[in-house]
Enzyme design. Structure first.
Site, PDB file in Angstrom:
ATOM      1  N   VAL A   1       0.868  -1.176   0.000  1.00  0.00           N
ATOM      2  CA  VAL A   1       0.000   0.000   0.000  1.00  0.00           C
ATOM      3  C   VAL A   1       0.901   1.220   0.000  1.00  0.00           C
ATOM      4  O   VAL A   1       2.017   1.172   0.498  1.00  0.00           O
ATOM      5  CB  VAL A   1      -0.939   0.054   1.233  1.00  0.00           C
ATOM      6  CG1 VAL A   1      -1.953  -1.073   1.197  1.00  0.00           C
ATOM      7  CG2 VAL A   1      -0.158   0.026   2.525  1.00  0.00           C
ATOM      8  N   SER A   2       0.420   2.316  -0.580  1.00  0.00           N
ATOM      9  CA  SER A   2       1.197   3.549  -0.493  1.00  0.00           C
ATOM     10  C   SER A   2       1.060   4.068   0.928  1.00  0.00           C
ATOM     11  O   SER A   2       0.170   3.664   1.674  1.00  0.00           O
ATOM     12  CB  SER A   2       0.677   4.588  -1.488  1.00  0.00           C
ATOM     13  OG  SER A   2      -0.504   5.185  -0.992  1.00  0.00           O
ATOM     14  N   THR A   3       1.909   4.977   1.321  1.00  0.00           N
ATOM     15  CA  THR A   3       1.874   5.488   2.695  1.00  0.00           C
ATOM     16  C   THR A   3       0.571   6.217   2.980  1.00  0.00           C
ATOM     17  O   THR A   3       0.181   6.363   4.123  1.00  0.00           O
ATOM     18  CB  THR A   3       3.051   6.452   2.945  1.00  0.00           C
ATOM     19  OG1 THR A   3       3.045   7.455   1.923  1.00  0.00           O
ATOM     20  CG2 THR A   3       4.368   5.696   2.908  1.00  0.00           C
ATOM     21  N   ARG A   4      -0.131   6.673   1.944  1.00  0.00           N
ATOM     22  CA  ARG A   4      -1.373   7.413   2.149  1.00  0.00           C
ATOM     23  C   ARG A   4      -2.609   6.521   2.050  1.00  0.00           C
ATOM     24  O   ARG A   4      -3.711   6.954   2.367  1.00  0.00           O
ATOM     25  CB  ARG A   4      -1.481   8.563   1.143  1.00  0.00           C
ATOM     26  CG  ARG A   4      -0.460   9.654   1.412  1.00  0.00           C
ATOM     27  CD  ARG A   4      -0.638  10.813   0.463  1.00  0.00           C
ATOM     28  NE  ARG A   4       0.335  11.860   0.753  1.00  0.00           N
ATOM     29  CZ  ARG A   4       0.162  12.812   1.648  1.00  0.00           C
ATOM     30  NH1 ARG A   4      -0.934  12.857   2.361  1.00  0.00           N
ATOM     31  NH2 ARG A   4       1.090  13.721   1.848  1.00  0.00           N
TER      32      ARG A   4
END
Length: 200
Positions: free
Chosen positions: A11-14
């Site tokens: 997953v992306s950090t956001r």
């Protein structure tokens, strides 16, 4: 030694949707202790958890991911990584949301690997074509806007090269607006103004 089942999550950090991927992997089932996760962009494969996972994989093991874009975003690199995993490391891969991307052997032949390789090649071609079409639409949008006499503000701040492609990802809800803005290095008002100006 018994072949081992591993799972990979990215997953992306956001993004905060790792729970959905975890549920899918556990249901496969993948043992909890064999699930590796990275919270970062999929632009390349320099990710700590992924690299650790690859070092653990042995011939005959199975790698499970929910969707191909969890493995990465760059299809050329995905193709290279796919070959390393399936041909050099000789592990199988299952992509849960695309049953054709399943290299497990059908009987004693290589049908599974062949079909999965073929599907991945097609996906790579489609992704590359889409990128080229997006760039073409952006160039046409800029030309049309300039023909209408539209000025793009500070000459020192041109429209980012990946603007149209990022807008497409935002529209498809692949990325959130803050992530798009951060990726492009622009503000919210600039983003919306140029989406309108370029007819995106």
């Amino acid at each position: 030694m018994k072949d081992t089942v591993y799972g990979y999550i990215r997953v992306s950090t956001r993004e905060q949707n790792e729970a959905r991927q975890k549920i899918a992997l556990r249901s496969f089932p993948v043992p909890e202790e064999n699930i590796y996760m990275d919270k970062m962009s999929g632009k390349d494969f320099e990710r700590d958890a992924y690299q650790e996972l690859v070092r653990k994989l042995e011939r005959g093991d199975l790698l499970v991911i929910q969707s191909i874009d969890r493995l990465g975003r760059n299809y050329e690199e995905i193709l290279d990584q796919w070959r390393i995993l399936t041909r050099i490391r000789q592990v199988d891969i299952v992509v849960l949301d695309m049953p054709l991307l399943d290299t497990r052997k059908k009987g004693d032949d290589l049908t599974g690997t062949f079909v999965a390789d073929l599907v991945l090649q097609i996906l790579s071609y489609v992704a590359q074509s889409e990128r080229e079409n997006i760039r073409k639409r952006q160039a046409e949008g800029i030309a049309a806007a300039k023909a209408r006499g539209v000025h793009f503000g500070n000459p020192g701040k041109p429209v980012p090269e990946a603007f149209a492609e990022t807008v497409e990802k935002w529209r498809r809800k692949e990325i959130r607006l803050p992530e798009a803005l951060e990726h492009l290095g622009i503000g919210r008002s600039y983003f919306y103004r140029h989406v309108k100006l370029l007819g995106l």
